[in-house]
Design a protein around this motif. Structure first.
Motif, PDB file in Angstrom:
ATOM      1  N   LEU A   1       1.325  -1.377   0.017  1.00  0.00           N
ATOM      2  CA  LEU A   1       0.017  -0.191  -0.497  1.00  0.00           C
ATOM      3  C   LEU A   1       0.549   1.661  -0.616  1.00  0.00           C
ATOM      4  CD1 LEU A   1      -2.598  -0.912   2.138  1.00  0.00           C
ATOM      5  CD2 LEU A   1      -2.942  -1.022  -0.494  1.00  0.00           C
ATOM      6  N   SER A   2       2.137   0.724   0.050  1.00  0.00           N
ATOM      7  CA  SER A   2       2.673   2.284   0.126  1.00  0.00           C
ATOM      8  C   SER A   2       3.244   2.865  -1.393  1.00  0.00           C
ATOM      9  CB  SER A   2       4.631   2.433   0.492  1.00  0.00           C
ATOM     10  OG  SER A   2       4.875   1.138  -1.058  1.00  0.00           O
ATOM     11  N   ALA A   3       2.963   4.510  -1.190  1.00  0.00           N
ATOM     12  CA  ALA A   3       3.182   5.058  -3.088  1.00  0.00           C
ATOM     13  C   ALA A   3       3.621   4.501  -3.131  1.00  0.00           C
ATOM     14  CB  ALA A   3       3.773   6.414  -2.563  1.00  0.00           C
ATOM     15  N   GLY A   4       5.147   4.088  -3.500  1.00  0.00           N
ATOM     16  CA  GLY A   4       5.665   3.839  -4.272  1.00  0.00           C
ATOM     17  C   GLY A   4       5.342   2.501  -5.143  1.00  0.00           C
ATOM     18  N   SER A   5       5.481   1.272  -4.054  1.00  0.00           N
ATOM     19  CA  SER A   5       4.369   0.071  -4.720  1.00  0.00           C
ATOM     20  C   SER A   5       3.555  -0.285  -4.867  1.00  0.00           C
ATOM     21  CB  SER A   5       4.271  -0.931  -2.879  1.00  0.00           C
ATOM     22  OG  SER A   5       4.399  -2.512  -3.789  1.00  0.00           O
ATOM     23  N   LEU A   6       2.620   0.797  -5.109  1.00  0.00           N
ATOM     24  CA  LEU A   6       1.498   1.572  -5.649  1.00  0.00           C
ATOM     25  C   LEU A   6       1.484   1.480  -6.922  1.00  0.00           C
ATOM     26  CD1 LEU A   6      -0.990   3.052  -3.576  1.00  0.00           C
ATOM     27  CD2 LEU A   6      -1.221   0.384  -4.605  1.00  0.00           C
ATOM     28  N   VAL A   7       2.416   2.148  -7.382  1.00  0.00           N
ATOM     29  CA  VAL A   7       2.658   2.874  -8.925  1.00  0.00           C
ATOM     30  C   VAL A   7       3.725   1.593  -9.730  1.00  0.00           C
ATOM     31  CG1 VAL A   7       4.346   3.905  -9.884  1.00  0.00           C
ATOM     32  CG2 VAL A   7       3.248   5.061  -8.313  1.00  0.00           C
ATOM     33  N   ASP A   8       4.431   0.717  -8.959  1.00  0.00           N
ATOM     34  CA  ASP A   8       4.835  -1.145  -9.733  1.00  0.00           C
ATOM     35  C   ASP A   8       4.078  -1.535  -9.721  1.00  0.00           C
ATOM     36  OD1 ASP A   8       7.398   0.574  -9.092  1.00  0.00           O
ATOM     37  OD2 ASP A   8       8.220  -0.973  -7.638  1.00  0.00           O
TER      38      ASP A   8
ATOM     39  N   ARG B   1       7.511   6.532 -12.423  1.00  0.00           N
ATOM     40  CA  ARG B   1       8.444   5.542 -12.506  1.00  0.00           C
ATOM     41  C   ARG B   1      10.113   6.117 -12.669  1.00  0.00           C
ATOM     42  NH1 ARG B   1       6.952  -0.278 -13.341  1.00  0.00           N
ATOM     43  NH2 ARG B   1       9.062  -1.336 -12.079  1.00  0.00           N
ATOM     44  N   PHE B   2      10.297   6.318 -14.278  1.00  0.00           N
ATOM     45  CA  PHE B   2      10.509   7.184 -14.548  1.00  0.00           C
ATOM     46  C   PHE B   2      11.734   8.742 -13.198  1.00  0.00           C
ATOM     47  CE2 PHE B   2      12.367  11.185 -17.557  1.00  0.00           C
ATOM     48  CZ  PHE B   2      13.326  11.356 -17.960  1.00  0.00           C
ATOM     49  N   MET B   3      11.004   8.783 -12.139  1.00  0.00           N
ATOM     50  CA  MET B   3      11.350   9.508 -11.622  1.00  0.00           C
ATOM     51  C   MET B   3      12.702   9.097 -10.941  1.00  0.00           C
ATOM     52  SD  MET B   3      10.233  12.652 -11.917  1.00  0.00           S
ATOM     53  CE  MET B   3      10.240  13.528 -10.833  1.00  0.00           C
ATOM     54  N   ARG B   4      12.665   8.069 -11.464  1.00  0.00           N
ATOM     55  CA  ARG B   4      13.314   6.529  -9.847  1.00  0.00           C
ATOM     56  C   ARG B   4      14.728   6.808 -11.199  1.00  0.00           C
ATOM     57  NH1 ARG B   4      13.392   0.072 -10.677  1.00  0.00           N
ATOM     58  NH2 ARG B   4      10.988   0.616  -9.881  1.00  0.00           N
ATOM     59  N   PHE B   5      14.445   7.351 -11.601  1.00  0.00           N
ATOM     60  CA  PHE B   5      16.400   7.794 -12.892  1.00  0.00           C
ATOM     61  C   PHE B   5      16.505   8.798 -12.067  1.00  0.00           C
ATOM     62  CE2 PHE B   5      18.519  10.143 -16.581  1.00  0.00           C
ATOM     63  CZ  PHE B   5      18.827   9.070 -17.122  1.00  0.00           C
ATOM     64  N   PHE B   6      16.474   9.420 -10.735  1.00  0.00           N
ATOM     65  CA  PHE B   6      17.051  11.014 -10.933  1.00  0.00           C
ATOM     66  C   PHE B   6      17.845  10.062  -9.258  1.00  0.00           C
ATOM     67  CE2 PHE B   6      13.576  12.990 -12.647  1.00  0.00           C
ATOM     68  CZ  PHE B   6      14.299  14.219 -13.226  1.00  0.00           C
ATOM     69  N   LYS B   7      17.801   8.594  -8.983  1.00  0.00           N
ATOM     70  CA  LYS B   7      18.142   8.907  -7.587  1.00  0.00           C
ATOM     71  C   LYS B   7      19.789   7.749  -8.501  1.00  0.00           C
ATOM     72  CE  LYS B   7      14.597   6.206  -4.524  1.00  0.00           C
ATOM     73  NZ  LYS B   7      14.153   4.973  -4.304  1.00  0.00           N
ATOM     74  N   LEU B   8      20.249   7.680  -9.533  1.00  0.00           N
ATOM     75  CA  LEU B   8      21.031   7.082  -9.907  1.00  0.00           C
ATOM     76  C   LEU B   8      21.980   7.650  -9.407  1.00  0.00           C
ATOM     77  CD1 LEU B   8      20.027   5.528 -13.362  1.00  0.00           C
ATOM     78  CD2 LEU B   8      21.330   4.440 -11.210  1.00  0.00           C
TER      79      LEU B   8
END
Lengths: 276, 276, 276, 276
Positions: free
Chosen positions: B105-112, B138-145
């Protein structure tokens, strides 16, 4: 003694009402609730004014609009009367009669009055409507609420400390607009006499170009006109950069001033807050 | 003992998988490789979603699109299951069942989940498509790199520290948009009843003007309307200057704070780093 | 001894030629004159390339253009050969053959070669032209000249120190462009299938909106589309504010760093410069 | 003695007249009144020049315009003569004849002369008009008045201290405009030969795009052209961010310099001002 007590209770009530309607900095919970409700009513009124202009909606929900108008006028009238009654709490409006008269003539109070008066007077429909737009100014009261207080105070202080520089940039913009319009009039008038018919008319073009809005209803077609436009629109970039730069330094200075205040309020030996 | 060892190895594997999929700050080489590959797959999916809407391409490469869809759904499903399995490494989701439910139910997981679920459900084509757009988040995950990590953290911190000032400028923009639209409606409605038909409709014009986009589909033609537009579009310059100034001071303060941290971590006598 | 002298004179000449063509920081008077002349020739070439595309001018002054082309190719060829000859002065290209080959393959040298080579090869007219545009990159050499040196170094250093933050803002812009285009495609595709025909096509609209260019060839007509555009173009304001804020803090930091360097180079007792 | 006295009185009068017309920093009340009146007259002249171009107004109030012209020419002539007479107060123009000749040839004086001369010469109507536009430059004198003095000095100082960085950004803008125009010409020329007819013509498009004005009269229609435009208009964002950043740091530095001056002028023990 009894009467004295009643008097004191009356005064306390008045003060409470005053605080409820016009909460200062660290307002209590109920002050903020009342204020939020009034702000919501203002926002709903605002929405109603906007939506009333949509013909199809107005035809369908005419009675709803009228009832909402009646309801909100009642609330605003009560609010206005309570404000008028309790305003004597402020030292400035202390006098029961003269103080209240002065309060009526204060800017904020006049806006409040303008928002309800039209309803009580048998004015024509159009006037009523345009006066109701004034109520939107009350929407600014939104910025008074709780958490926005600090941030909006910073912004206001930055604008106040830089108001001369900002005024000069506005003057520069106006000078550029007039100069650009005059030059363009002489260049393009002969080719497009309908669009660049006079200098005031050409100013419409120079505003759209310098602010980079560029509607595209008026644009030069001669080579000289295009070259001139190129120079002017590049200068237009500076029109954005100048106030941005001024405000940026304003915010930095405000931050430094706050830091200095914090530092001054701390013991230089142990770093603990001395007061406040 | 043997079982204990196996348990420990199982836990270590789980932790490794968790780190591979969600690398923290100084991730190792393989964490970044795996993450880069997933980001690439997301980007390719993104490209596929975009290109699928081009009729001619979709007709020509229909099977290619379907196969790529199958392939990426497989990968994303495996990724999702691995994440779900390994999420218990985090203290917050420690509980094998409740923790995992909370993770789902967490935001990131719901998107996945939203990115893969539509494929497994017999939904209509349109719904599937619009849900697939969510995948772009999920593209925002790019910024994590890797290298972006530090810079994006600075930007996020600046936005966080200035969020109230920025919110106020957004509110100011909205106030201006509504005020401008109301004023313009009363000025231009009679001359151009089709374009300035109601206040909400006129807000389209005031947005285009205040943000200096200026499409040119709606613009005033009366003298009063043009004068008003001039004033509003000059105010529009301030709409750009205010956030620019706020962010500029935010970045400066962030830099100073970093410097202060560095200074505090150094010996005041020799200038060498004390810790970290 | 005689030969040694000649050799030394030859080396000195080579060094002088090298310095004349590629002056470092505090170049002498003649270095700057030669460089200014070459920059002027590049600018004139640039102007010629631009003006050649004007049909009427090209027809009237065809021989003039040809002669100027011949003249400038001669000068550029001599310059190229002299550079190739004198490049061995630099430690990196010291080796007479390998060094020169390396020099030929360096970025700056390839641009120089690309600017003259097409003339010597029997290529088609169009290719020649498009390659000549490359010569404009040499125009950047302009920034090397004397007084611009210091200022352009400051700008380059600011960009270098903030390149990650700037890259992130560019990535944010791209993310926003794609998200906006996808959302708008689903909203407006049914109403305007010719203008919002596919997501890549809709990106044209989202670029024009987010950068506030607003050509006005594509714009939404549905209510949802207009509301979405309003939100997106207000976000577009942030697209301008973010890099402006980043660069503003970059320039401030650069200034502080310079001041620190100056302070470190001064005697803390008397304030006089210690070195440099 | 008598004559000496008269001479001294004459000199004092001349000095007073000079100060009245050209007040320095802390001008007295009357200096500012006179100057404000002249500025008002210039503004009214400016308005007259603008309004004269409106055909309908000019036909209706022809005599009014002529009389106002006569009146203002008289005032400006008297002002010019008084300036010429009193200029010998300044050390630079001390010599009664050479000094005055030099004064006549100074930039400010030539503008003043250009504003009145056309009236005395039997020139054609058009020349007179275009020269009258020059009078608007005198409008800049507005910035000299009292309260604007300090703010405009700060702005001028910031521009002066950052003029090289600003010049470089202008050069960058020009380089980008030319590069973008050349690239776009080769891409779009074949599809839209009438709009992208030559590189100089295409520069009109690249100016409108890079400054985000976006009139919408010229825009690419090919896919490559649109992609190119996207890249260029995103670069155009940087064109706004660069000068904004430069000016922001300029204003911050100016503020710090002022603070340093204030600090240097204060006793380090008691904080009281030492001088000024």
């Amino acid at each position: 003694m009894n009467r004295n007590n009643r008097d004191r209770g009356y005064k306390r009530l008045k003060k409470k009402v005053h605080l409820l309607l016009d909460p200062t900095d660290g307002g209590t919970f109920w002050d903020q609730v009342i204020n939020s409700l009034i702000v919501c009513l203002i926002l709903l009124n605002l929405a109603a004014v906007c939506l009333e202009t949509v013909e199809s909606l107005y035809q369908g929900y005419r009675s709803w609009f009228r009832n909402f108008e009646l309801f909100s006028i009642t609330i605003f009238s009560i609010e206005y009367l309570l404000r008028l009654w309790s305003c004597t709490c402020i030292r400035k409006y202390r006098h029961p009669l003269k103080g209240r008269l002065r309060y009526i003539l204060s800017a904020g109070s006049l806006v409040d009055l303008a928002a309800i008066l039209p309803f009580y007077l048998p004015l024509s429909g159009l006037d009523l409507r345009s006066l109701r737009v004034l109520r939107m100014i009350r929407f600014m009261r939104f910025f008074k609420l709780g958490r926005f207080l600090n941030a909006s105070r910073v912004i206001r202080r930055v604008f106040a400390s830089k108001k001369e520089e900002l005024l000069i940039s506005v003057l520069l913009v106006f000078t550029l607009i007039i100069l650009a319009a005059s030059a363009m009039y002489f260049v393009e008038h002969d080719t497009q006499p309908d669009k660049f018919s006079s200098i005031p008319e050409t100013m419409w073009w120079s505003v759209a170009t310098l602010t980079t809005v560029g509607y595209g209803d008026v644009y030069p077609i001669t080579s000289i006109g295009k070259t001139l436009t190129a120079c002017i629109s590049i200068l237009g970039i500076g029109m954005f950069a100048l106030p941005a730069g001024i405000l940026a330094s304003g915010f930095s200075e405000e931050f430094k001033r706050k830091e200095a205040r914090v530092a001054a309020a701390c013991c230089p030996h142990c770093g603990m807050a001395l007061y406040e």
